[in-house]
Design a protein around this motif. Structure first.
Motif, PDB file in Angstrom:
ATOM      1  N   GLN A   1       0.835  -1.183   0.000  1.00 20.02           N
ATOM      2  CA  GLN A   1       0.000   0.000   0.000  1.00 20.02           C
ATOM      3  C   GLN A   1       0.879   1.245   0.000  1.00 20.02           C
ATOM      4  O   GLN A   1       1.737   1.389   0.864  1.00 20.02           O
ATOM      5  CB  GLN A   1      -0.915   0.011   1.240  1.00 20.02           C
ATOM      6  CG  GLN A   1      -1.858   1.189   1.322  1.00 20.02           C
ATOM      7  CD  GLN A   1      -3.002   1.067   0.340  1.00 20.02           C
ATOM      8  OE1 GLN A   1      -3.210   0.007  -0.262  1.00 20.02           O
ATOM      9  NE2 GLN A   1      -3.744   2.133   0.158  1.00 20.02           N
ATOM     10  N   VAL A   2       0.661   2.103  -0.982  1.00 20.59           N
ATOM     11  CA  VAL A   2       1.427   3.342  -1.072  1.00 20.59           C
ATOM     12  C   VAL A   2       0.706   4.428  -0.291  1.00 20.59           C
ATOM     13  O   VAL A   2      -0.482   4.662  -0.494  1.00 20.59           O
ATOM     14  CB  VAL A   2       1.590   3.762  -2.539  1.00 20.59           C
ATOM     15  CG1 VAL A   2       2.244   5.135  -2.630  1.00 20.59           C
ATOM     16  CG2 VAL A   2       2.424   2.724  -3.292  1.00 20.59           C
ATOM     17  N   GLN A   3       1.417   5.088   0.575  1.00 18.32           N
ATOM     18  CA  GLN A   3       0.843   6.201   1.328  1.00 18.32           C
ATOM     19  C   GLN A   3       1.308   7.520   0.735  1.00 18.32           C
ATOM     20  O   GLN A   3       2.506   7.698   0.469  1.00 18.32           O
ATOM     21  CB  GLN A   3       1.235   6.110   2.794  1.00 18.32           C
ATOM     22  CG  GLN A   3       0.527   4.995   3.542  1.00 18.32           C
ATOM     23  CD  GLN A   3       0.746   5.068   5.037  1.00 18.32           C
ATOM     24  OE1 GLN A   3       1.835   5.376   5.501  1.00 18.32           O
ATOM     25  NE2 GLN A   3      -0.307   4.792   5.802  1.00 18.32           N
ATOM     26  N   LEU A   4       0.364   8.420   0.529  1.00 16.58           N
ATOM     27  CA  LEU A   4       0.649   9.757   0.031  1.00 16.58           C
ATOM     28  C   LEU A   4       0.261  10.751   1.122  1.00 16.58           C
ATOM     29  O   LEU A   4      -0.838  10.679   1.671  1.00 16.58           O
ATOM     30  CB  LEU A   4      -0.152  10.047  -1.236  1.00 16.58           C
ATOM     31  CG  LEU A   4       0.043   9.083  -2.403  1.00 16.58           C
ATOM     32  CD1 LEU A   4      -0.908   9.422  -3.546  1.00 16.58           C
ATOM     33  CD2 LEU A   4       1.486   9.110  -2.893  1.00 16.58           C
ATOM     34  N   TYR A  93      -7.817  19.730  -1.625  1.00 18.86           N
ATOM     35  CA  TYR A  93      -6.953  19.261  -2.696  1.00 18.86           C
ATOM     36  C   TYR A  93      -6.408  17.883  -2.334  1.00 18.86           C
ATOM     37  O   TYR A  93      -5.881  17.679  -1.232  1.00 18.86           O
ATOM     38  CB  TYR A  93      -5.809  20.239  -2.922  1.00 18.86           C
ATOM     39  CG  TYR A  93      -6.248  21.492  -3.647  1.00 18.86           C
ATOM     40  CD1 TYR A  93      -7.075  22.424  -3.021  1.00 18.86           C
ATOM     41  CD2 TYR A  93      -5.861  21.744  -4.960  1.00 18.86           C
ATOM     42  CE1 TYR A  93      -7.499  23.573  -3.683  1.00 18.86           C
ATOM     43  CE2 TYR A  93      -6.282  22.891  -5.632  1.00 18.86           C
ATOM     44  CZ  TYR A  93      -7.099  23.793  -4.991  1.00 18.86           C
ATOM     45  OH  TYR A  93      -7.525  24.922  -5.649  1.00 18.86           O
ATOM     46  N   TYR A  94      -6.521  16.967  -3.287  1.00 18.28           N
ATOM     47  CA  TYR A  94      -6.081  15.595  -3.090  1.00 18.28           C
ATOM     48  C   TYR A  94      -5.010  15.249  -4.118  1.00 18.28           C
ATOM     49  O   TYR A  94      -5.163  15.533  -5.312  1.00 18.28           O
ATOM     50  CB  TYR A  94      -7.236  14.619  -3.285  1.00 18.28           C
ATOM     51  CG  TYR A  94      -8.393  14.804  -2.344  1.00 18.28           C
ATOM     52  CD1 TYR A  94      -9.448  15.657  -2.665  1.00 18.28           C
ATOM     53  CD2 TYR A  94      -8.457  14.104  -1.141  1.00 18.28           C
ATOM     54  CE1 TYR A  94     -10.529  15.829  -1.808  1.00 18.28           C
ATOM     55  CE2 TYR A  94      -9.525  14.260  -0.278  1.00 18.28           C
ATOM     56  CZ  TYR A  94     -10.560  15.120  -0.622  1.00 18.28           C
ATOM     57  OH  TYR A  94     -11.626  15.274   0.226  1.00 18.28           O
ATOM     58  N   CYS A  95      -3.946  14.627  -3.676  1.00 16.23           N
ATOM     59  CA  CYS A  95      -2.986  14.112  -4.643  1.00 16.23           C
ATOM     60  C   CYS A  95      -3.276  12.633  -4.885  1.00 16.23           C
ATOM     61  O   CYS A  95      -3.844  11.950  -4.033  1.00 16.23           O
ATOM     62  CB  CYS A  95      -1.546  14.331  -4.186  1.00 16.23           C
ATOM     63  SG  CYS A  95      -0.987  13.333  -2.803  1.00 16.23           S
ATOM     64  N   TYR A  96      -2.879  12.167  -6.052  1.00 17.33           N
ATOM     65  CA  TYR A  96      -3.066  10.763  -6.390  1.00 17.33           C
ATOM     66  C   TYR A  96      -1.833  10.259  -7.121  1.00 17.33           C
ATOM     67  O   TYR A  96      -1.027  11.038  -7.644  1.00 17.33           O
ATOM     68  CB  TYR A  96      -4.314  10.563  -7.268  1.00 17.33           C
ATOM     69  CG  TYR A  96      -4.160  11.059  -8.684  1.00 17.33           C
ATOM     70  CD1 TYR A  96      -4.541  12.357  -9.028  1.00 17.33           C
ATOM     71  CD2 TYR A  96      -3.620  10.247  -9.686  1.00 17.33           C
ATOM     72  CE1 TYR A  96      -4.381  12.834 -10.319  1.00 17.33           C
ATOM     73  CE2 TYR A  96      -3.450  10.724 -10.972  1.00 17.33           C
ATOM     74  CZ  TYR A  96      -3.839  12.009 -11.286  1.00 17.33           C
ATOM     75  OH  TYR A  96      -3.672  12.478 -12.565  1.00 17.33           O
ATOM     76  N   TYR A 109      -3.707   5.313  -5.912  1.00 15.61           N
ATOM     77  CA  TYR A 109      -3.605   5.686  -4.504  1.00 15.61           C
ATOM     78  C   TYR A 109      -3.949   7.160  -4.334  1.00 15.61           C
ATOM     79  O   TYR A 109      -3.702   7.970  -5.239  1.00 15.61           O
ATOM     80  CB  TYR A 109      -2.188   5.429  -3.988  1.00 15.61           C
ATOM     81  CG  TYR A 109      -1.739   4.005  -4.158  1.00 15.61           C
ATOM     82  CD1 TYR A 109      -0.884   3.644  -5.199  1.00 15.61           C
ATOM     83  CD2 TYR A 109      -2.162   3.016  -3.269  1.00 15.61           C
ATOM     84  CE1 TYR A 109      -0.472   2.336  -5.359  1.00 15.61           C
ATOM     85  CE2 TYR A 109      -1.750   1.704  -3.425  1.00 15.61           C
ATOM     86  CZ  TYR A 109      -0.910   1.372  -4.478  1.00 15.61           C
ATOM     87  OH  TYR A 109      -0.502   0.072  -4.636  1.00 15.61           O
ATOM     88  N   TRP A 110      -4.474   7.487  -3.148  1.00 16.67           N
ATOM     89  CA  TRP A 110      -4.884   8.858  -2.863  1.00 16.67           C
ATOM     90  C   TRP A 110      -4.335   9.328  -1.519  1.00 16.67           C
ATOM     91  O   TRP A 110      -4.180   8.528  -0.586  1.00 16.67           O
ATOM     92  CB  TRP A 110      -6.414   8.941  -2.802  1.00 16.67           C
ATOM     93  CG  TRP A 110      -7.060   8.770  -4.133  1.00 16.67           C
ATOM     94  CD1 TRP A 110      -7.424   7.596  -4.716  1.00 16.67           C
ATOM     95  CD2 TRP A 110      -7.396   9.795  -5.057  1.00 16.67           C
ATOM     96  NE1 TRP A 110      -7.972   7.831  -5.948  1.00 16.67           N
ATOM     97  CE2 TRP A 110      -7.973   9.172  -6.190  1.00 16.67           C
ATOM     98  CE3 TRP A 110      -7.278  11.188  -5.046  1.00 16.67           C
ATOM     99  CZ2 TRP A 110      -8.428   9.892  -7.294  1.00 16.67           C
ATOM    100  CZ3 TRP A 110      -7.732  11.903  -6.139  1.00 16.67           C
ATOM    101  CH2 TRP A 110      -8.294  11.252  -7.248  1.00 16.67           C
ATOM    102  N   GLY A 111      -4.088  10.621  -1.458  1.00 17.76           N
ATOM    103  CA  GLY A 111      -3.751  11.228  -0.187  1.00 17.76           C
ATOM    104  C   GLY A 111      -5.014  11.559   0.588  1.00 17.76           C
ATOM    105  O   GLY A 111      -6.133  11.361   0.104  1.00 17.76           O
TER     106      GLY A 111
END
Length: 120
Positions: A1-4, A93-96, A109-111
């Motif tokens: 699982q990648v965490q942002l 604002y969300y990064c992906y 993946y999403w922050g």
């Protein structure tokens, strides 16, 4: 699982600037296509800017000439420089990050999101 993990949001006056950061510990960071979405209250989430693993960028018409997306693969971080901000830029604002295989997104993946508020 990648965490942002996003940072840099806050309150700014119209015409001001903020820089958002999205960082990860994922060592394969450079292989991901990444970007930023935003969602204002009562509105659908919209794409703000995107950057490929090769560094090609794409911006929404609403932010062209004002926002700049970039990435630093050595720092495992993506940025969104927001200048000449308008009240309508107020949103979460969300990064992906997308990992694609043979042209199809395999992992997404999403922050957690960061609030940006632009006051008049």
């Amino acid at each position: 699982q990648v965490q942002l993990v996003e940072s840099g949001g806050g309150l700014v006056q119209a015409g001001g600037s903020l820089r958002l950061s999205c960082t990860t510990s994922e060592s394969a960071f450079s292989g991901y296509a990444m970007g930023w979405y935003r969602q204002a209250p009562g509105k659908q989430r919209e794409l703000v800017a995107a950057i490929t693993s090769c560094g090609l960028t794409n911006d929404a018409d609403s932010v062209k000439g004002r926002f700049t997306i970039s990435r630093d693969n050595a720092q495992l971080t993506m940025y969104l420089q927001m200048d000449s901000q308008k009240t309508e830029d107020t949103a979460v604002y969300y990064c992906y990050a997308n990992w694609s295989v043979l042209g199809s997104v395999r992992y997404n993946y999403w922050g957690q999101g960061t609030q940006v508020t632009v006051s008049s």
